[in-house]
Motif scaffolding. Structure first.
Motif, PDB file in Angstrom:
ATOM      1  N   TYR A  62       6.600   4.213  -3.890  1.00 35.06           N
ATOM      2  CA  TYR A  62       5.957   3.548  -3.680  1.00 35.06           C
ATOM      3  C   TYR A  62       4.757   2.756  -4.866  1.00 35.06           C
ATOM      4  O   TYR A  62       4.567   3.887  -5.086  1.00 35.06           O
ATOM      5  N   ASP A  63       4.876   1.520  -4.628  1.00 37.12           N
ATOM      6  CA  ASP A  63       4.608   0.949  -5.772  1.00 37.12           C
ATOM      7  C   ASP A  63       2.759   0.837  -5.354  1.00 37.12           C
ATOM      8  O   ASP A  63       2.541   0.310  -4.505  1.00 37.12           O
ATOM      9  N   LYS A  79      -1.385  -0.092  -7.716  1.00 38.95           N
ATOM     10  CA  LYS A  79      -2.341   0.054  -8.622  1.00 38.95           C
ATOM     11  C   LYS A  79      -2.611   1.752  -8.836  1.00 38.95           C
ATOM     12  O   LYS A  79      -3.091   2.727  -8.101  1.00 38.95           O
ATOM     13  N   ARG A 125       5.142   9.651 -12.745  1.00 38.48           N
ATOM     14  CA  ARG A 125       5.101   9.552 -11.133  1.00 38.48           C
ATOM     15  C   ARG A 125       5.046  10.481 -10.982  1.00 38.48           C
ATOM     16  O   ARG A 125       4.959  11.511 -10.954  1.00 38.48           O
ATOM     17  N   ARG A 171       4.543   5.236  -8.026  1.00 40.60           N
ATOM     18  CA  ARG A 171       4.928   5.186  -9.131  1.00 40.60           C
ATOM     19  C   ARG A 171       3.358   4.244  -9.159  1.00 40.60           C
ATOM     20  O   ARG A 171       2.826   3.579  -8.320  1.00 40.60           O
ATOM     21  N   LYS A 210       1.369   1.419 -11.428  1.00 42.64           N
ATOM     22  CA  LYS A 210       1.240   0.385 -12.330  1.00 42.64           C
ATOM     23  C   LYS A 210      -0.480  -0.284 -12.788  1.00 42.64           C
ATOM     24  O   LYS A 210      -1.243  -0.232 -11.747  1.00 42.64           O
TER      25      LYS A 210
END
Length: 165
Positions: A17-18, A20, A134, A162, A164
Motif C-alpha cells: 500500500y503506497d 503519503k 516500511r 510504504r 512517500k
C-alpha cells in the motif's frame, strides 16, 4: 479490511500500500469475529516468518496481545517485534477503534485512524511525516488450545505500508 487516505480506498499492488506521510484509516468489517491480533513491525524477517504456516518461534506468537487504549485515543499504531496488539469490539462502550463503531458483537464495522506510530522497542512516538521505511502488517485470528496456548492462526489481512513524500 480496507485502507483509506484522504477519503479514498488505497488499492494495493502485491500487498503493498503506497501512502503519503499523513494520516490514514483502517476500515474493518467483521462477521462473527470479536477481535484479532495485529502484528506491525519494520522487520521484514519477522513478518515473512509470520505469514506462512504457524511457527511458534515467531516472536509475535510467543506473547499474548497487548491491549491498547480504549477508543484509539492516541490515533497510533504500535510497532513492535515482540508482541502483537489486540484490537477488539465488544460493544459501543468497549472497543479499540475510533469512536462510534457500528453494529453488534456478531457483525460490526469500525475505523481506526492512524496519525503516528509508536515504536515500542525504543518507547518513542514517530509522526508519520518523520517516518522512514516500511511497516509490515499481519492481522490474524489466534487459535488456542484448552490451556490457552497459541497453537495456530488464521491470517485475516497482510500488507506492507510504504510511505512517500
Amino acid at each position: 479490511m480496507v485502507i483509506k487516505q484522504d477519503g479514498k480506498v488505497i488499492e494495493p499492488v502485491n500487498d503493498v500500500y503506497d501512502l503519503k506521510k499523513s494520516s490514514f484509516v483502517f476500515e474493518i468489517t467483521s462477521n462473527n469475529l470479536e477481535g484479532f491480533l495485529i502484528g506491525a513491525t519494520t522487520n521484514k524477517d519477522i513478518y515473512g516468518a509470520a505469514l506462512g504456516l504457524y511457527n511458534g518461534e515467531v516472536p509475535w506468537f510467543q506473547s499474548t496481545g497487548m491491549a491498547e487504549e480504549l477508543y484509539n485515543k492516541d490515533k497510533e499504531l504500535l510497532l513492535t517485534d515482540q508482541a502483537p496488539s489486540y484490537w477488539y469490539y465488544t460493544d459501543a462502550k468497549d472497543h479499540r477503534f475510533d469512536k462510534n463503531p457500528k453494529g453488534n458483537l456478531k457483525q460490526w464495522t469500525a475505523t481506526r485512524t492512524i496519525t503516528r506510530f509508536y515504536d515500542v522497542m525504543v518507547d518513542q512516538p514517530v509522526d508519520l511525516k518523520d517516518f522512514e521505511g516500511r511497516v509490515y502488517l499481519l492481522m490474524y485470528e489466534p487459535v488456542y488450545n484448552d490451556e490457552y496456548d497459541l497453537i495456530g492462526k488464521k491470517n485475516l489481512f497482510q500488507g506492507t505500508l510504504r510511505f512517500k513524500d
